[in-house]
Design a protein around this motif. Structure first.
Motif, PDB file in Angstrom:
ATOM      1  N   ARG A   1       7.148  11.659  -0.569  1.00 46.48           N
ATOM      2  CA  ARG A   1       6.490  11.036   0.492  1.00 46.48           C
ATOM      3  C   ARG A   1       7.234   9.898   0.863  1.00 46.48           C
ATOM      4  N   MET A   2       7.211   9.068   2.158  1.00 52.88           N
ATOM      5  CA  MET A   2       7.734   8.080   2.369  1.00 52.88           C
ATOM      6  C   MET A   2       7.086   6.941   1.590  1.00 52.88           C
ATOM      7  N   HIS A   3       7.846   6.079   1.081  1.00 49.24           N
ATOM      8  CA  HIS A   3       7.291   4.917  -0.126  1.00 49.24           C
ATOM      9  C   HIS A   3       8.074   3.750   0.101  1.00 49.24           C
ATOM     10  N   THR A   4       7.883   2.748  -0.340  1.00 50.44           N
ATOM     11  CA  THR A   4       8.394   1.558  -0.625  1.00 50.44           C
ATOM     12  C   THR A   4       8.417   1.031  -2.037  1.00 50.44           C
TER      13      THR A   4
ATOM     14  N   GLN B   1      12.243   7.966   2.048  1.00 48.73           N
ATOM     15  CA  GLN B   1      11.794   9.251   1.472  1.00 48.73           C
ATOM     16  C   GLN B   1      13.086   9.785   0.664  1.00 48.73           C
ATOM     17  N   ASP B   2      12.749  10.334  -0.608  1.00 51.52           N
ATOM     18  CA  ASP B   2      13.767  10.812  -1.494  1.00 51.52           C
ATOM     19  C   ASP B   2      13.759  12.480  -1.680  1.00 51.52           C
ATOM     20  N   GLU B   3      14.705  13.028  -1.333  1.00 50.92           N
ATOM     21  CA  GLU B   3      15.066  14.366  -1.592  1.00 50.92           C
ATOM     22  C   GLU B   3      16.153  14.732  -2.911  1.00 50.92           C
ATOM     23  N   ASN B   4      15.715  15.401  -3.855  1.00 55.14           N
ATOM     24  CA  ASN B   4      16.774  15.757  -4.770  1.00 55.14           C
ATOM     25  C   ASN B   4      17.203  17.177  -4.351  1.00 55.14           C
ATOM     26  N   LEU B   5      18.581  16.986  -4.099  1.00 55.48           N
ATOM     27  CA  LEU B   5      19.585  18.122  -3.591  1.00 55.48           C
ATOM     28  C   LEU B   5      19.970  18.961  -4.969  1.00 55.48           C
TER      29      LEU B   5
ATOM     30  N   HIS C   1       5.490  11.289  -9.601  1.00 57.29           N
ATOM     31  CA  HIS C   1       6.759  11.119  -9.619  1.00 57.29           C
ATOM     32  C   HIS C   1       7.199   9.804  -9.905  1.00 57.29           C
ATOM     33  N   TYR C   2       6.547   8.734  -9.941  1.00 61.69           N
ATOM     34  CA  TYR C   2       6.840   7.122 -10.136  1.00 61.69           C
ATOM     35  C   TYR C   2       5.700   6.602 -11.138  1.00 61.69           C
ATOM     36  N   HIS C   3       6.074   6.553 -12.274  1.00 59.28           N
ATOM     37  CA  HIS C   3       5.171   6.145 -13.308  1.00 59.28           C
ATOM     38  C   HIS C   3       5.565   4.730 -14.031  1.00 59.28           C
ATOM     39  N   VAL C   4       4.481   3.915 -14.088  1.00 55.74           N
ATOM     40  CA  VAL C   4       4.785   2.651 -14.730  1.00 55.74           C
ATOM     41  C   VAL C   4       4.638   2.703 -16.332  1.00 55.74           C
ATOM     42  N   GLU C   5       5.956   2.582 -16.966  1.00 57.73           N
ATOM     43  CA  GLU C   5       5.847   2.728 -18.325  1.00 57.73           C
ATOM     44  C   GLU C   5       5.849   1.471 -19.108  1.00 57.73           C
ATOM     45  N   LEU C   6       6.217   0.437 -18.272  1.00 60.24           N
ATOM     46  CA  LEU C   6       6.014  -1.032 -19.235  1.00 60.24           C
ATOM     47  C   LEU C   6       6.158  -2.031 -18.047  1.00 60.24           C
ATOM     48  N   GLU C   7       5.287  -2.977 -18.209  1.00 65.99           N
ATOM     49  CA  GLU C   7       5.234  -4.064 -17.531  1.00 65.99           C
ATOM     50  C   GLU C   7       4.802  -5.617 -18.112  1.00 65.99           C
ATOM     51  N   ASN C   8       5.374  -6.448 -17.793  1.00 64.11           N
ATOM     52  CA  ASN C   8       5.099  -7.844 -18.214  1.00 64.11           C
ATOM     53  C   ASN C   8       5.270  -8.886 -17.125  1.00 64.11           C
ATOM     54  N   GLU C   9       5.534 -10.115 -17.375  1.00 64.96           N
ATOM     55  CA  GLU C   9       5.527 -11.185 -16.485  1.00 64.96           C
ATOM     56  C   GLU C   9       6.979 -11.217 -15.716  1.00 64.96           C
ATOM     57  N   TYR C  10       7.929 -10.558 -16.473  1.00 66.04           N
ATOM     58  CA  TYR C  10       9.432 -10.412 -16.079  1.00 66.04           C
ATOM     59  C   TYR C  10       9.844  -9.230 -15.329  1.00 66.04           C
ATOM     60  N   VAL C  11       9.379  -8.090 -15.768  1.00 69.27           N
ATOM     61  CA  VAL C  11       9.808  -6.632 -15.104  1.00 69.27           C
ATOM     62  C   VAL C  11       8.546  -5.940 -14.846  1.00 69.27           C
ATOM     63  N   ARG C  12       8.773  -4.641 -14.003  1.00 69.44           N
ATOM     64  CA  ARG C  12       7.952  -3.581 -14.118  1.00 69.44           C
ATOM     65  C   ARG C  12       8.925  -2.447 -14.210  1.00 69.44           C
ATOM     66  N   VAL C  13       8.723  -1.580 -15.020  1.00 70.48           N
ATOM     67  CA  VAL C  13       9.543  -0.635 -15.520  1.00 70.48           C
ATOM     68  C   VAL C  13       8.849   0.730 -14.972  1.00 70.48           C
ATOM     69  N   LEU C  14       9.700   1.543 -14.188  1.00 71.84           N
ATOM     70  CA  LEU C  14       9.098   2.883 -13.687  1.00 71.84           C
ATOM     71  C   LEU C  14      10.031   3.789 -14.342  1.00 71.84           C
TER      72      LEU C  14
ATOM     73  N   LYS D   1       0.849  -1.428  -0.011  1.00 73.76           N
ATOM     74  CA  LYS D   1      -0.036   0.026   0.088  1.00 73.76           C
ATOM     75  C   LYS D   1       0.741   1.271  -0.019  1.00 73.76           C
ATOM     76  N   LEU D   2       2.233   1.214   0.371  1.00 75.31           N
ATOM     77  CA  LEU D   2       3.021   2.340   0.291  1.00 75.31           C
ATOM     78  C   LEU D   2       3.845   2.402  -0.797  1.00 75.31           C
ATOM     79  N   ASP D   3       3.632   1.375  -1.720  1.00 83.10           N
ATOM     80  CA  ASP D   3       4.407   1.255  -3.116  1.00 83.10           C
ATOM     81  C   ASP D   3       4.330   2.509  -3.787  1.00 83.10           C
ATOM     82  N   ALA D   4       5.752   3.173  -4.499  1.00 79.44           N
ATOM     83  CA  ALA D   4       5.878   4.428  -4.546  1.00 79.44           C
ATOM     84  C   ALA D   4       4.688   4.760  -6.142  1.00 79.44           C
ATOM     85  N   THR D   5       4.279   3.793  -6.754  1.00 80.24           N
ATOM     86  CA  THR D   5       3.484   4.172  -7.718  1.00 80.24           C
ATOM     87  C   THR D   5       1.990   4.065  -7.254  1.00 80.24           C
ATOM     88  N   VAL D   6       1.692   3.825  -6.263  1.00 79.52           N
ATOM     89  CA  VAL D   6       0.499   3.781  -5.423  1.00 79.52           C
ATOM     90  C   VAL D   6       0.425   5.122  -4.970  1.00 79.52           C
TER      91      VAL D   6
END
Length: 234
Positions: A164-167, A212-216, A140-153, A130-135
């Motif tokens: 935000r804090m995410h997993t 949490q990620d912060e772009n410096l 900021h985290y967009h699923v661009e490609l997904e199949n049985e082998y990979v999920r690409v963000l 439920k804390l997944d970055a795409t959720v």
């Protein structure tokens, strides 16, 4: 006739002991970046108008991330050619194939290919919490490609943005930097770590805890995250 020619070509190479693996068939243009039980990552680099000999990319295929613009001609063993164009930063899933290649641009070409591997014991489950970055942060985290082998963000973090804090799923992943990175990661246990990576750098990352990620940086941070669905320790 094309099928016969292709079969004869491959049989001839196998019988002569010649490998079509890109790292063996063309070490001038292909270089190993990452390799473990779950994935192999190779970097492809061609000079302006350069050509590659015949080589083969294995099943089941792989993710290609283009680090420069592409205008290539691919020619299969049966002589069929196709011209392909992509922009720097594009990505795609490429099926297993055998071909030679020619860079039709007057500029260098560079890409990385991420080849997932099946574990000997079969496919484990791929879970998204439920804390997944795409959720919780699809901006900021967009699923661009997904199949049985990979999920690409595709990940994009604005200058000095703090997310935000995410997993992420409990699998290994490959990260491909599209820009330089100057990032601060604050983990849920209070640990703080700064990370710097150059544009075009590729690396393996193990599963981790919520953070949490912060772009410096004063500029937008962009990278591709390839999550390997089969890369789970059991």
């Amino acid at each position: 006739m094309r099928i016969v020619c292709l079969t004869v070509f491959l049989v001839t190479l196998v019988s002569s002991g010649q490998s079509l693996d890109p790292l063996v068939a063309d070490p001038q243009h292909y270089h190993l970046e990452v390799e473990n039980q779950w994935v192999r990552v190779i970097r492809e680099q061609m000079g302006p108008n350069e050509k590659m000999p015949m080589h083969q990319h294995p099943a089941p295929g792989g993710v290609i991330v283009f680090l420069t613009d592409r205008h290539n001609r691919l020619t299969s063993p049966d002589g069929v050619s196709q011209e392909l164009r992509d922009r720097a930063g594009d990505l795609m899933w490429s099926l297993a194939s055998t071909h030679k290649s020619e860079n039709l641009n007057d500029a260098p070409f560079e890409a990385v290919q991420i080849e997932p591997r099946r574990p000997a014991s079969g496919a484990p489950s791929f879970s998204v919490g439920k804390l997944d970055a795409t959720v919780i942060d699809p901006q900021h985290y967009h699923v661009e490609l997904e199949n049985e082998y990979v999920r690409v963000l595709r990940v994009s973090i604005g200058a000095h943005e703090k997310l935000r804090m995410h997993t992420h799923p409990p699998t290994g992943a490959v990260l491909v930097q599209l820009t330089d990175q100057n990032l601060r990661l604050t983990s849920s246990d209070g640990t703080i770590r700064d990370s710097r990576y150059a544009a075009k750098q590729v690396r393996w990352v193990d599963p981790g805890i919520a953070h949490q990620d912060e772009n410096l940086s004063d500029t937008t941070l962009k990278f591709i995250r390839i999550e390997l669905k089969l890369a789970v320790d059991r």
